[in-house]
Every structure is written in structure tokens, then in C-alpha cells.
Design a protein around this motif. Structure first.
Motif, PDB file in Angstrom:
ATOM      1  N   PHE A 176     -58.229  21.194  83.246  1.00 51.32           N
ATOM      2  CA  PHE A 176     -59.508  21.225  82.139  1.00 51.32           C
ATOM      3  C   PHE A 176     -60.467  19.706  82.049  1.00 51.32           C
ATOM      4  O   PHE A 176     -60.987  18.980  82.982  1.00 51.32           O
ATOM      5  CB  PHE A 176     -59.372  21.719  80.443  1.00 51.32           C
ATOM      6  N   THR A 177     -59.509  18.704  81.646  1.00 53.48           N
ATOM      7  CA  THR A 177     -59.255  17.642  80.943  1.00 53.48           C
ATOM      8  C   THR A 177     -59.791  16.749  82.785  1.00 53.48           C
ATOM      9  O   THR A 177     -61.124  16.133  82.150  1.00 53.48           O
ATOM     10  CB  THR A 177     -57.983  16.765  80.836  1.00 53.48           C
ATOM     11  N   LEU A 178     -59.496  17.244  83.749  1.00 50.49           N
ATOM     12  CA  LEU A 178     -59.987  16.365  85.101  1.00 50.49           C
ATOM     13  C   LEU A 178     -61.192  17.580  85.698  1.00 50.49           C
ATOM     14  O   LEU A 178     -61.635  16.851  86.043  1.00 50.49           O
ATOM     15  CB  LEU A 178     -58.989  17.504  85.805  1.00 50.49           C
ATOM     16  N   LEU A 179     -61.373  18.500  84.636  1.00 51.30           N
ATOM     17  CA  LEU A 179     -62.207  18.445  85.296  1.00 51.30           C
ATOM     18  C   LEU A 179     -64.199  18.170  84.846  1.00 51.30           C
ATOM     19  O   LEU A 179     -64.603  17.791  85.432  1.00 51.30           O
ATOM     20  CB  LEU A 179     -62.916  20.477  84.978  1.00 51.30           C
ATOM     21  N   VAL A 180     -63.898  17.565  83.410  1.00 49.61           N
ATOM     22  CA  VAL A 180     -64.934  17.235  82.901  1.00 49.61           C
ATOM     23  C   VAL A 180     -65.298  15.703  83.352  1.00 49.61           C
ATOM     24  O   VAL A 180     -65.951  15.199  83.539  1.00 49.61           O
ATOM     25  CB  VAL A 180     -64.196  16.574  81.331  1.00 49.61           C
ATOM     26  N   GLU A 181     -63.926  15.562  83.894  1.00 45.17           N
ATOM     27  CA  GLU A 181     -64.166  13.709  84.507  1.00 45.17           C
ATOM     28  C   GLU A 181     -64.589  13.830  85.486  1.00 45.17           C
ATOM     29  O   GLU A 181     -65.602  12.793  85.754  1.00 45.17           O
ATOM     30  CB  GLU A 181     -62.556  13.247  84.814  1.00 45.17           C
ATOM     31  N   LYS A 182     -64.280  15.058  86.805  1.00 47.40           N
ATOM     32  CA  LYS A 182     -64.881  15.065  88.010  1.00 47.40           C
ATOM     33  C   LYS A 182     -66.397  15.039  87.747  1.00 47.40           C
ATOM     34  O   LYS A 182     -66.671  15.502  88.536  1.00 47.40           O
ATOM     35  CB  LYS A 182     -64.547  16.268  88.220  1.00 47.40           C
ATOM     36  N   LEU A 183     -66.576  16.402  86.409  1.00 44.21           N
ATOM     37  CA  LEU A 183     -67.646  16.850  86.557  1.00 44.21           C
ATOM     38  C   LEU A 183     -68.629  15.719  86.048  1.00 44.21           C
ATOM     39  O   LEU A 183     -69.839  15.716  86.434  1.00 44.21           O
ATOM     40  CB  LEU A 183     -68.260  17.790  85.312  1.00 44.21           C
TER      41      LEU A 183
END
Ligand SMILES: Nc1ncnc2c1ncn2[C@@H]1O[C@H](COP(=O)(O)OP(=O)(O)O)[C@@H](O)[C@H]1O
Ligand SMILES: [Mg+2]
Length: 299
Positions: A176-183
Motif C-alpha cells: 500500500f505504501t509503495l502504491l501511494v508513492e508510485k501513484l
């Protein structure tokens, strides 16, 4: 206007495909007009809903698959829609209202071999074509792989809401954390292609816990997830309305079996659906989830 939604997490195997297919089915059962796009080259959702025979035919030629809008570039999204995709043995329509745009394995070529016009990235091409059919639907859902590479970008760019399927473990939180960064990075990268009429770039609107075993206490992982979500909301990196959904989906054998049967869980017979002593089962979970999604205001 259709609500456009991606289900995505940087972790694989959390249940993105199972959740999106069964939620789509529950929405269709409620009378909503639903279109599901399969943007994962592994084609799990497509093989599931078309069953292997019909999917094999598409995979053999690539005709009718989403990659055909990029290469050879002759396909049009509006012509790729498989209406009322779920069929019984003699071709009878089992779930009117649930349409699919399938993928095949060739979608992987979008990530490497494809060299389109750099001024027209794949997500823009896709978005323009989607406009032709949007008005036909209440919900347009995008099943994405666990990354934001080109295929996923098509879903993410077109979406206004993102939901994150999660299991109660540390890896889902990292995903989830990585997703928000990449988003964040992708939204910056694609900002020059975004027009005002498209609405704001999609942020996380919700987290959905999936595959929860009976008797397992998930309070601690849930609390950790809530803390992270709160941090992102404060930093304006998640939507103000973002929440952990009250509905969680139990772990049930029938979810795995449904794939082999080529049916959403809601169409597998009730007694097979692991009904507990109260008659409550995973079908009810998906129905509740669909209701909660319908009622979840956009912000
Ligand atoms: N609620 C559930 N109960 C039992 N098994 C599940 C449940 N949700 C998903 N699964 C199983 O977990 C595996 C991964 O799910 P899948 O939806 O393919 O995840 P993803 O799309 O995130 O990779 C599949 O074998 C699927 O059948
Ligand atoms: Mg999947």
C-alpha cells in the motif's frame, strides 16, 4: 456518469482479481451496468469469466483483446466489449449487466516491445477510446497487476477512485505504501495530459481486507493500516474520504473453486458457498461490499 475505479496494490496475491470480479458480479446483480477491464497480462479475470475455451480463441489471434488497440492499433475499445460475459454451458446469459474487455498474454508486449508515439502514451489512447462507451455504464472497473507500468497506467489514468485490497499482513502494508508513492510519481508524469473534464487524478479511496480466516483477530494489522492511511490523508496523498471498509471478505474455499467453475461466487450454488451455521456466507460479504462501495461518497 460512470464511476471509474481501479483495484490495485503493489503486492500480488492479495485478492485483487477475486475482489473485483465478485464485486462486479454483486453490482450487476443489484441492477448496475458494469464494465470490467482486465489489465493484468496474466489474464486471470478474463480466463475466469470467459472460461478457457472462449479465452483460448482470443489468445490465439489477439483479436478482441485489449492490446489490439495498441498493436496493430486497429482495435477500438468499444468493439472489444464482451456483453453479458458470464454464460452457462449452452451459451445462456447468466449475469446480464456484467460486461468484460478481456486481455490475453500479449499485453505484456506493451511494457517493452511497444513503441508508440511518445506524445500519445498508451493511457491517453485508451482514455480517448473509453469516452465512446462510458455513458453506457454505472461502474467501470479496472483489474490491475501489482505495479503501475503501462497496462496499469491505462486503468489508473482513467480512474477517479482507487481501492486497495489487503491481507492482514506486513507485506500488504508495504504494498500500500509503495502504491501511494508510485501513484504520486505517475500523476506527476501524466499531469500534462490531464484535462479539467477528466476530474482529479485518482487517489486511494479505500482499503478492503480480504481472505480473513474465522477466529483470526486482525485488529493490530488493521490499526497499522489505519495509521498509515491517516498519515497519507494528512499529507493529502489519499482522498479525504478514504477509509478502511467496514466490510471484510472472509477466507472461503468457494472463492478458489469459483475460478475453476468459471463463475463469480454469487452464481455458485448457495450450499457450496461455505454457508456457516447462520447461513451467512462469503456471497453476503461481496454483496455488503458492493453496497458499501455504492454508498461511499466520492471526494
Ligand atoms: N476470500 C478468499 N478466500 C479464499 N481464497 C481467496 C480469497 N480471495 C482470494 N483468494 C485466492 O487467493 C489467490 C490470489 O487471489 P487473486 O484474486 O488472484 O489475487 P491477486 O489478483 O491480488 O493476485 C487465488 O488463488 C484466489 O482464489
Ligand atoms: Mg490478479
Amino acid at each position: 456518469m460512470a464511476r471509474k475505479i481501479s483495484f490495485i496494490n503493489y503486492k500480488g496475491g492479495v485478492g485483487k482479481t477475486s475482489l473485483i470480479v465478485n464485486t462486479a458480479a454483486a453490482l450487476a446483480k443489484m441492477g448496475k451496468r458494469v464494465l470490467l477491464f482486465d489489465f493484468d497480462t496474466q489474464s486471470n479475470a478474463s480466463i475466469w469469466l470467459l472460461k478457457l475455451d472462449r479465452w483460448n480463441k482470443i489468445n490465439a489471434t489477439g483479436e478482441g483483446a485489449i492490446y489490439s488497440i495498441f498493436d496493430p492499433g486497429r482495435g477500438q475499445v468499444k468493439d472489444l466489449v464482451v456483453k453479458d460475459v458470464v454464460e452457462g454451458k449452452s451459451g445462456e446469459k447468466l449475469l446480464p449487466g456484467l460486461d468484460l474487455v478481456p486481455t490475453t498474454f500479449n499485453l505484456v508486449d506493451l511494457e517493452n516491445e511497444y513503441t508508440g508515439d511518445p506524445k500519445r502514451p498508451p493511457y491517453l489512447v485508451f482514455h480517448e477510446q473509453l469516452a465512446a462507451i462510458e455513458a453506457n455504464y454505472d461502474f467501470i472497473l479496472f483489474d490491475c497487476p501489482p505495479n503501475i507500468l503501462r497496462a496499469s497506467q491505462c486503468g489508473v489514468f482513467a480512474s477517479n477512485e482507487i481501492y486497495v485490497p489487503a491481507n492482514p499482513d506486513a507485506l500488504s502494508l508495504i504494498g500500500f505504501t509503495l502504491l501511494v508513492e508510485k501513484l504520486q510519481k505517475f500523476h506527476q508524469l501524466s499531469a500534462s495530459f490531464r484535462r479539467a473534464a477528466m476530474g482529479a487524478p485518482a487517489q486511494v479511496h479505500g482499503i478492503i481486507f480480504n481472505s480473513i480466516k474465522t477466529g483470526v483477530d486482525i485488529e493490530v494489522p488493521k490499526m497499522r493500516m489505519q495509521l498509515r492511511l491517516n498519515q497519507f490523508k494528512t499529507a493529502k496523498r489519499a482522498a479525504p474520504v478514504a477509509k478502511i471498509f467496514d466490510t471484510q471478505i472472509r477466507d472461503a474455499m468457494v472463492v478458489r473453486r469459483a475460478v475453476a467453475l468459471g463463475l463469480p461466487v454469487a452464481l455458485v450454488s448457495a450450499e457450496a458457498a461455505d454457508a456457516g451455521p447462520t447461513g451467512d456466507n462469503v456471497i453476503t460479504d461481496y454483496r455488503k461490499l458492493a453496497n458499501e462501495l455504492v454508498g461511499h461518497v466520492q471526494g
